[in-house]
Structure formats: structure tokens, C-alpha cells
Motif scaffolding. Structure first.
Motif, PDB file in Angstrom:
ATOM      1  N   ASN A 256       6.538   4.979  -4.656  1.00 38.02           N
ATOM      2  CA  ASN A 256       5.434   5.186  -3.238  1.00 38.02           C
ATOM      3  C   ASN A 256       4.511   4.808  -2.758  1.00 38.02           C
ATOM      4  OD1 ASN A 256       8.864   6.973  -1.331  1.00 38.02           O
ATOM      5  ND2 ASN A 256       8.317   4.890  -1.580  1.00 38.02           N
ATOM      6  N   SER A 257       4.223   6.199  -4.126  1.00 37.37           N
ATOM      7  CA  SER A 257       2.682   6.116  -4.246  1.00 37.37           C
ATOM      8  C   SER A 257       1.906   4.680  -4.443  1.00 37.37           C
ATOM      9  CB  SER A 257       2.062   7.389  -5.163  1.00 37.37           C
ATOM     10  OG  SER A 257       2.231   6.887  -6.799  1.00 37.37           O
ATOM     11  N   GLU A 258       2.116   3.423  -5.405  1.00 33.52           N
ATOM     12  CA  GLU A 258       2.629   2.023  -5.858  1.00 33.52           C
ATOM     13  C   GLU A 258       2.169   0.999  -5.165  1.00 33.52           C
ATOM     14  OE1 GLU A 258       0.345   2.024  -8.929  1.00 33.52           O
ATOM     15  OE2 GLU A 258       1.059   4.565  -9.053  1.00 33.52           O
ATOM     16  N   GLY A 259       3.025   1.443  -3.886  1.00 32.12           N
ATOM     17  CA  GLY A 259       3.269   0.797  -2.743  1.00 32.12           C
ATOM     18  C   GLY A 259       4.752   0.253  -2.594  1.00 32.12           C
TER      19      GLY A 259
ATOM     20  N   TYR B 190       0.913  -0.754   0.314  1.00 31.13           N
ATOM     21  CA  TYR B 190      -0.116   0.168   0.123  1.00 31.13           C
ATOM     22  C   TYR B 190       0.747   1.397  -0.114  1.00 31.13           C
ATOM     23  CZ  TYR B 190       0.865  -1.522   4.903  1.00 31.13           C
ATOM     24  OH  TYR B 190       1.273  -1.195   6.372  1.00 31.13           O
ATOM     25  N   PRO B 191       1.048   2.462  -0.211  1.00 26.90           N
ATOM     26  CA  PRO B 191       0.965   3.740  -0.332  1.00 26.90           C
ATOM     27  C   PRO B 191       2.435   3.896   0.734  1.00 26.90           C
ATOM     28  CG  PRO B 191      -0.894   3.572  -1.265  1.00 26.90           C
ATOM     29  CD  PRO B 191      -1.211   2.548  -0.673  1.00 26.90           C
TER      30      PRO B 191
ATOM     31  N   SER C  90       1.639   5.235   4.295  1.00 29.34           N
ATOM     32  CA  SER C  90       1.238   6.899   3.977  1.00 29.34           C
ATOM     33  C   SER C  90      -0.319   7.185   4.848  1.00 29.34           C
ATOM     34  CB  SER C  90       1.121   6.871   2.107  1.00 29.34           C
ATOM     35  OG  SER C  90       0.272   8.332   1.943  1.00 29.34           O
TER      36      SER C  90
END
Length: 873
Positions: free
Chosen positions: A241-244, A74-75, A88
Motif C-alpha cells: 500500500n505504501s508503494e501505491g 500513490y500511497p 493515504s
């Protein structure tokens, strides 16, 4: 050149000459100042070498690739070096499956991907549990991942590299075939993977992809090394990071982004912990105080021996400032020289310590690194401590009577009582902090700070104490009477010497009481797992029956196996677990909630004798429990089954209620504490099968105490078997305080000897005219040696006794949170503090060490002195 600079240049030139002329005193000051500097440099170098930075670890982490990605699910938000961060808070969603190399290529088009798979396994041959990896190390982007000490990297399926620890435990040579995770593989190299900070006791192996089929295991962890033409920038990292994905990028490590472009990670690091800085300030203050107190008498010796030379300087027109400058210049020369030499010795000895420590401790070091700011600070601190130590002697000699000094007449000694009111306030504040904040959990910093306050307060009170001791000296024998009188008259010289001994002994007393109390607490709270002398055999990789039979035949005894409800490695990935426990609110009375699976005959082999009714309860599907409180009002016991899979998911607990009967499940009396029980409840194997309760037969108990030869025979038989077996014999509490005892006595003894001998040398130098008078009226050589010995006894014993009194309160305060059982009290098992005072150590410091100093002083003191002319005073 300015006048002030010219004066300092002249003073420094005179100081260098005096240092060369007074080699013994100069060496003494060099040891007092240089030793703390050396230790400080060594400690800072060990810390810097142990603290591996991301840049130092970059090649071991990334090889020659541009970045390393690991799936988080997860992010996330992370620091640029990948050392901090977490999920996140901007978006909350359930973990998603790893997208694999294809997902990485979709996010980083044109990138080459090298996959690394890993899992944890138990190695055969008692090499422990370690990480098993599969990676193709032949591509250029993998260069540097494996740090080889022997051989080569794997190039085909079936080849592996072992860590040195596993190689040693398996006794595997290069080219030899060994069993790892149930596969016969060939050892082609020895080395470490993924870290420049290798743990000397780490267990691990690296194999070519396909060697262990980790690609088919859903429980294997996956990481991806990425290599592409363009660097992986901080913007790329944030997008990943936003994609995990968690990302370590070579470009970002070498070019960190500005603070404004980073994530705000305050929510993840919980704020900055300043306790380490506070402890560092306390340590620096204590070291500075100790150096000043120890070196002060030595500088006073030099100043007194130079009284006539300094008086000539004053008679020739020198001002008091010139005289002070001359003494301070000597301190600067000696402090700078000894600090530089001490720092050089610390840097020279650090590699040796770094090479030796990993053999004793389960820890490795990174590349040799020097913390130059800390080295510079240590040298500057040494010079500053020298100047502070020489400040009082410099002021005294600058204010001396020039005429008296020129004709050899001694000035009347000062008899100041110090600052008793300030001392009392500091002692009171220190005691208050000790027994308030110091006795709370985590109060170590408060205890250290209060110790410094109490020591400083006692330093201010020491002249008053010396004066009180001087009043009782008239009732002592001649040699002791002379020593006590001289100590009381020369308080400006005696106070720093006694205070130096006191400060050292106070710290050692506090440490000794805390350590001895903690040791005694551990001894008293030891819980026997089995009766004394009983040997237990365990099997980690399967049923213990085969190993029990082999061990019993080798030792000519009987090992009786029983089962334990629950299961490890319960899912396809081999990392899940099922726990079975007795459901009870009365757990505080027990140290286990285990459920055993055994027949009445097997329980008899464990020392459990059942009545016919209890045996019938087992055979008819019931359960035996260790106490009536474990049964409900209907006479039934509830067993709970908890399951967790390798991906962290937990199944809903399942409970089973069985008819129960209370039985004596104790295995025999023990010297202290509660009688160990075989389990909190026992069920029969057929009951476990009928209720779908998994269990493992992983332990077996010997029916008699084994001799050392029998234990060797058992271990020899087990080495011939596959799997991982171990034996353990209940010996009771086997801790020892011997090493701590020797360290405390040795450190305290050396400190007391150094302080006592230096102060005694100063006293004898001042007392030369008195000894000449004694010789003139018929005193023999033995009297001078007796006075020297008495002087050492008075200074050493008084300083050590004050140190014990001062260190008592911090020692009690430090022992309180260590032994009070505050955390156990939350479960109803807490106890009051355990205080154990090591009287032997304290008596050695107060009585034995001063006697050794007295003997040493008597031996090195000349019995005959030349007669000198006594002038009217």
C-alpha cells in the motif's frame, strides 16, 4: 417436573388436539402468520445471495494465486478485504507510472507474476460496451479466474471466451470467427471472468495475450496475480500500500488482522449509515402489527367456539391463568407450525426466484446463501405475533361468566371506546413528522415511521369510530341495520378486524399516491428530443453517412446527417474526449449546450428553414444561435473547447469567438414542453475546420414518419453493416402505470378480502343464536345470507375507508420530495410538487373489494340453521 411446566405441557397437548379438530380455522391462521414469515425469509435469502462476500468471490478474483495487485499511483490505505479505502493522508504526491511486473518482483522477491490487461470496447452487433481482457489462463495460478459454461479457455493468440450476453447478441457458436474490437477472433468458450456474481446482461471477452495487443496500449489497465511460497500477509499488504498498490490477499481474507492492526478508514467511509437499520425496524414493526390485527379475530373465533370447553376447565378447578394458558398454547402451536412451514416454503421458493429474476432485471446473483439468523428471527417473530394476537381473546375468555358459558348464554358485550386521547396524540405526531421531516429530500424513513404512528393512533380511535357508525345504523335497511348493530356491540371483535383492513389499505394508499404522483411528474416533465414520430439514426464507431444512405434506401426515405462538435476517443488510448459547448450564463433556458456542424441544406432536412441572410452567415464563417441572449453586446457568440485525455488530465479550455446571428433552430412543434432545437448553435463544416474544432457526423434524421415495416427494413439493412448503429423514434412519454396499478389493486384486494372474510366468519359464529331467533319468527334463508353480505360490506368498507383517510397524509408527504423539483430549483428549473391521487385504485379498495367480499360471504354462508333453545338472558 415443575407444576408450571406440567400445566404448559397439558395446555400444549390440548392445543394440538384443537388444531386438528378445527382444520379450517387453523389453516386460516397458518396463512395469516406463515405468509409474512415466508416473504421475510425469501427477502433475506435474496439479500444474502445477492451480497457476495469477499471470501465467496475469492476464487473468481484470485484464481489459485496468493494475491492480486493493482496500481493506484500513490500511497493508499485499504480495508483487509480490499472493499474500502483511498489515497493515504500521510503522504501527498502526484500519481507515478505503473512499475510493471518488474516493480512487483522487486517488492515480492521470488514471486511468480501473471499480468492481466483490460480495457473497455464497444462490441459489434449491438452487444453494448464491455470489458476486454487479455490473460494467459493456462498456468495453474489462473485456475478459477474464468467460470466456463461452454467450451474451454483460450490457449493461443486469436482465441477468446465471450460472456453469455455477448454470445447471444452476436449469435456466435463455438469455433466461429467473430469481429471483436476490429479483430477477427475465434470463440472457444463461453463464461464469465473475475466475479462469482455474473451480471446476465454483462458484455465482456477474455483473450489470450497478444490477441488485441493490449500490451502495447498505454490506456489498458493492468493487474498482477502473484504466487509465491510464503503467503502475502497483512504486513506485506501495508508495505505494498505504501508503494501505491491496492492488494487483495488470500491469506488476509482467510485470516483477517485484528482491529488494532488495521487502518482507520473513517475518513473514507464517511461514517456508518443507519438508515437501512431504521427502515428494517419500521418494516418489522409494521409486519408485526399487521399479523396481530389479522390473526386476532381468528383466535377470537376459536376462543368463542371453545367457551363451553374452557368453562368446563374452570368449573373443574382451573384458574383464569389455566384458561389463558390454554388459548395461548393454541397460538403457540399454530404460530410455531405456520412459521416453520412458511420459512421452509421461503427457502424452497428462493432458488426459483433467484433463477427467474436475472431474466427481468439487469442484475446477477452469487452462490445460493441463507441468512440463518434472519430465518430464525422471522420464525420467532411469527410465534411472537401469534401470541400477541391471542393475548386479548385469552384474557376475555378467562374472565367470562362460567355459568353463562356452561348453559350457552352469551355474556354482555363490552363497549369500550379505546384510548382516544392516546390515538389523537399519535395521529398528531405522525402528521407533524409527515409534513416536516417527511417532505424533505431523503425523508422516506420519516414518512414510513409517521405512517406507523398514524396507523397505531387510528387503531386506538377505531372503537370510537365504530360507536359513531352504530348510531346511524337505525336508518338503514334490515340486513345492514343488523350488521351495523352487531359491529357496534361487539367492538372487541370488530376493532382488530377493521384495524387490520385499515392498516393494509393505509400503506397501499400512501404507496399509490406517491407512485401515481411520481408517474404524473415524469409525464409532465418529459422533454421531447425531436418532433413526435421522428426517427433518428446514430453511429457509434464512425461517420453515419454510409448507414444513413443504406437506411434511406431500405425505407425509401431520406436520412439527413449532420455533425456534432466534439470528439470521443481522441487520444491514442481511445478513451479521451473533447467537448465543445456554447459559453452562456443563460443555460437554464435550454436542455443542451451542443454545437451542430451542418450546411443550410442539411439543416433543411432537419426542419430548419433559414433566411438568405442566415444562410450567408453560415457560409461566411459565422454561427447561428437559438436565441439573442446567447450573443454578447458585439453580436458574437463564444464557443469553448474542453479536452480530457484518457489518463484524466485536462487541457486548458480554448475559446473561439464568432460573429453570430439569432435563428429559429426549432425542429417543430411538440405536444408539451419546449420545442426541441437542433443545437444551441450551428456552424458550417468549413468554419469548424478553419477554427480547428473537431466534430463527428454521428446522427441522421429521417424526413418523414416511418411505419413499423419501414423500421424493420432499416434494422435489417443496418445488420449488414460493420460498426454499431442504432435507431430511435420519438414517441413521447411512453411510461405506463399499469403494472403498479395491478399490483396495488391485487395486493390491496387480497388483504381486504382476507381481513373482511375472517372478521365476517367471526361475526356469523357469534350471531348463531340471533339467526336462530330470526328463523323462528319466519326469516328465510335469504335473510341470513343478506346479513352475512352486509356484515362483509360494513367491515370491509369501514376498514378500507379509514385506511384511505389514514394513508392520504403519508402519501402526500411522500409525493412532495419526489415531485417538487428541489434539485432542479438550484438551476432555476424547479417546480412545485405534483400531486396525483389515483381515485380509481382507492375507489376499488373502498367499494368494489368489499362488494366482492359480500358476494363471497353470501355464497359460503348456509341459508338454513338448526333451531336452538334460547335461554333467558
Amino acid at each position: 417436573m415443575s407444576a408450571a411446566l406440567a400445566r404448559w405441557r397439558l395446555a400444549l397437548r390440548m392445543a394440538r388436539r384443537d388444531v386438528r379438530r378445527s382444520k379450517g380455522r387453523s389453516a386460516l391462521v397458518a396463512v395469516m402468520v406463515g405468509t409474512p414469515v415466508m416473504l421475510a425469509v425469501m427477502l433475506s435469502t435474496l439479500y444474502a445471495t445477492d451480497d457476495v462476500t469477499p471470501l465467496e468471490d475469492m476464487t473468481a478474483q484470485l484464481g489459485s494465486s496468493d494475491a492480486r495487485l493493482s496500481w493506484h499511483g500513490y500511497p493508499i490505505e485499504q480495508s483487509p478485504d480490499g472493499q474500502e479505502g483511498g489515497g493515504s493522508s500521510a503522504e501527498d504526491r502526484a500519481p507515478e507510472p505503473d512499475p510493471g511486473p518488474g516493480g512487483v518482483r522487486a517488492l515480492l522477491p521470488g514471486a511468480e507474476i501473471l499480468e492481466v490487461r483490460s480495457t473497455y470496447v464497444t462490441f459489434v452487433g449491438r452487444a453494448g460496451t464491455g470489458r476486454l481482457r487479455e490473460v494467459d489462463t493456462t498456468p495453474p495460478m489462473a485456475d478459477g479466474l474464468v467460470d466456463l459454461t461452454e467450451g474451454r479457455t483460450p490457449e493461443r493468440v486469436g482465441e477468446i471466451v465471450l460472456t453469455p450476453h455477448v454470445r447471444d447478441r452476436l449469435d456466435a457458436a463455438l469455433g466461429e470467427t467473430v469481429d471483436v474490437a476490429g479483430r477477427d477472433v475465434t470463440v472457444v468458450g463461453v463464461g464469465t471472468f473475475g466475479s462469482v456474481d455474473p451480471n446476465p446482461f454483462a458484455s465482456g471477452a477474455v483473450g489470450f495475450p497478444g490477441t488485441f495487443d493490449l500490451g502495447e496500449s498505454d490506456g489498458a489497465e493492468r493487474e498482477y496475480l502473484v504466487d509465491r511460497d510464503a503467503p502475502v500477509t497483512w504486513e506485506d499488504v501495508k508495505r505494498l500500500n505504501s508503494e501505491g498498490f491496492w492488494v487483495i490477499s488470500r491469506h488476509v481474507l482467510e485470516n483477517p488482522p485484528p482491529a488494532s492492526a488495521r487502518y482507520d478508514l473513517d475518513a473514507w467511509d464517511g461514517g456508518r449509515d443507519t438508515s437501512a437499520e431504521a427502515v428494517l425496524v419500521i418494516i418489522v414493526t409494521a409486519v408485526l402489527l399487521q399479523v396481530v390485527l389479522l390473526a386476532g379475530p381468528a383466535f377470537a373465533v376459536g376462543a368463542r367456539r371453545q367457551r363451553r370447553d374452557l368453562a368446563l376447565l374452570a368449573a373443574a378447578g382451573g384458574t383464569p391463568a389455566d384458561v389463558r394458558r390454554t388459548v395461548l398454547a393454541q397460538a403457540a402451536v399454530l404460530g410455531a407450525g405456520s412459521s416453520v412451514v412458511g420459512a421452509a416454503l421461503g427457502l424452497a421458493l428462493s432458488p426459483l426466484v433467484i433463477a427467474v429474476l436475472p431474466r427481468w432485471f439487469d442484475e446477477g446473483f452469487g452462490p445460493y446463501d441463507v441468512m440463518w439468523p434472519a430465518v430464525t428471527a422471522a420464525v420467532v417473530l411469527g410465534v411472537a405475533a401469534s401470541l400477541l394476537a391471542a393475548l386479548v381473546p385469552a384474557r376475555q375468555v378467562a374472565n367470562q361468566d362460567v355459568t353463562a358459558a356452561l348453559v350457552g348464554r352469551r355474556a354482555a358485550p363490552s363497549r369500550r371506546n379505546g384510548w382516544p386521547l392516546v390515538g389523537l396524540v399519535l395521529v398528531a405526531v405522525g402528521l407533524g413528522v409527515c409534513f416536516t421531516a417527511g417532505i424533505q429530500p431523503g425523508g422516506e424513513t420519516a414518512v414510513a415511521a409517521s405512517t406507523v404512528a398514524i396507523v397505531l393512533g387510528t387503531v386506538f380511535l377505531t372503537p370510537l369510530v365504530i360507536g359513531l357508525v352504530g348510531r346511524v345504523g337505525g336508518r338503514m335497511p334490515l340486513t345492514l341495520r343488523l350488521a351495523v348493530r352487531d359491529t357496534a356491540r361487539q367492538r372487541s371483535r370488530s376493532t382488530p378486524a377493521i384495524a387490520a383492513v385499515m392498516a393494509t389499505v393505509a400503506g397501499l394508499t400512501a404507496l399509490a399516491i406517491a407512485n401515481a404522483s411520481d408517474f404524473e411528474h415524469d409525464r409532465r416533465s418529459y422533454e421531447f428530443t425531436y418532433p413526435l414520430g421522428t426517427t433518428m439514426l446514430s453511429e457509434e464507431s464512425g461517420p453515419v453517412d454510409t448507414a444513413a444512405q443504406a437506411a434511406g434506401e431500405a425505407a425509401r426515405v431520406t436520412f439527413t446527417p449532420i455533425g456534432t462538435a466534439g470528439q470521443r476517443g481522441s487520444d491514442a488510448a481511445g478513451e479521451g474526449w473533447i467537448d465543445v459547448a456554447v459559453e452562456t450564463e443563460d443555460w437554464g433556458r435550454w436542455d443542451t449546450r451542443e454545437v451542430a456542424v451542418a450546411t443550410p441544406e442539411e439543416l433543411a432536412g432537419w426542419g430548419i428553414e433559414l433566411t438568405p441572410e442566415q444562410g450567408e452567415t453560415l457560409r461566411t464563417g459565422g454561427a447561428l444561435v437559438a436565441g439573442p441572449s446567447l450573443l454578447d453586446g458585439d453580436g458574437r457568440v463564444t464557443l469553448g473547447t474542453y479536452e480530457e485525455t484518457s489518463d484524466g488530465a485536462s487541457e486548458d479550455p480554448r475559446t473561439v469567438a464568432l460573429d453570430g446571428s439569432a435563428a429559429d433552430l426549432g425542429m417543430g412543434a411538440v405536444p408539451q414542453g419546449r420545442e426541441p432545437v437542433v443545437a444551441l448553435a450551428v456552424i458550417a463544416p468549413q468554419t469548424a475546420q478553419a477554427q480547428a474544432i473537431p466534430y463527428e457526423r454521428s446522427r441522421a434524421l429521417a424526413d418523414s414518419t416511418l411505419t413499423a415495416q419501414q423500421l424493420r427494413d432499416v434494422r435489417a439493412a443496418l445488420r449488414e453493416l460493420p460498426g454499431e448503429q442504432s435507431t430511435w423514434t420519438e414517441q413521447g412519454f411512453d411510461g405506463t402505470f399499469t403494472v403498479q396499478l395491478l399490483l396495488l389493486v391485487g395486493a390491496g384486494g387480497i388483504a381486504v378480502l382476507i381481513g373482511t372474510l375472517s372478521a365476517t366468519g367471526l361475526a356469523l359464529a357469534d350471531a348463531r343464536p340471533d339467526f336462530a331467533t330470526l328463523a323462528a319468527v319466519g326469516a328465510g334463508p335469504r335473510t341470513r345470507r343478506g346479513v352475512a353480505a352486509a356484515q362483509a360490506v360494513v367491515l370491509g368498507a369501514l376498514g378500507a375507508l379509514l385506511g384511505v383517510l389514514v394513508g392520504f397524509a403519508p402519501g402526500l408527504a411522500a409525493a412532495w420530495p419526489l415531485t417538487s423539483g428541489r434539485w432542479g430549483a438550484l438551476e432555476g428549473t424547479g417546480s412545485g410538487p405534483v400531486i396525483d391521487v389515483p381515485w380509481g385504485i382507492l375507489a376499488t379498495l373502498v367499494f368494489v373489494v368489499p362488494l366482492i367480499a359480500a358476494v363471497a360471504s353470501a355464497i359460503v354462508t348456509r341459508g338454513r340453521v338448526p333451531l336452538t333453545r334460547r335461554l333467558a338472558q
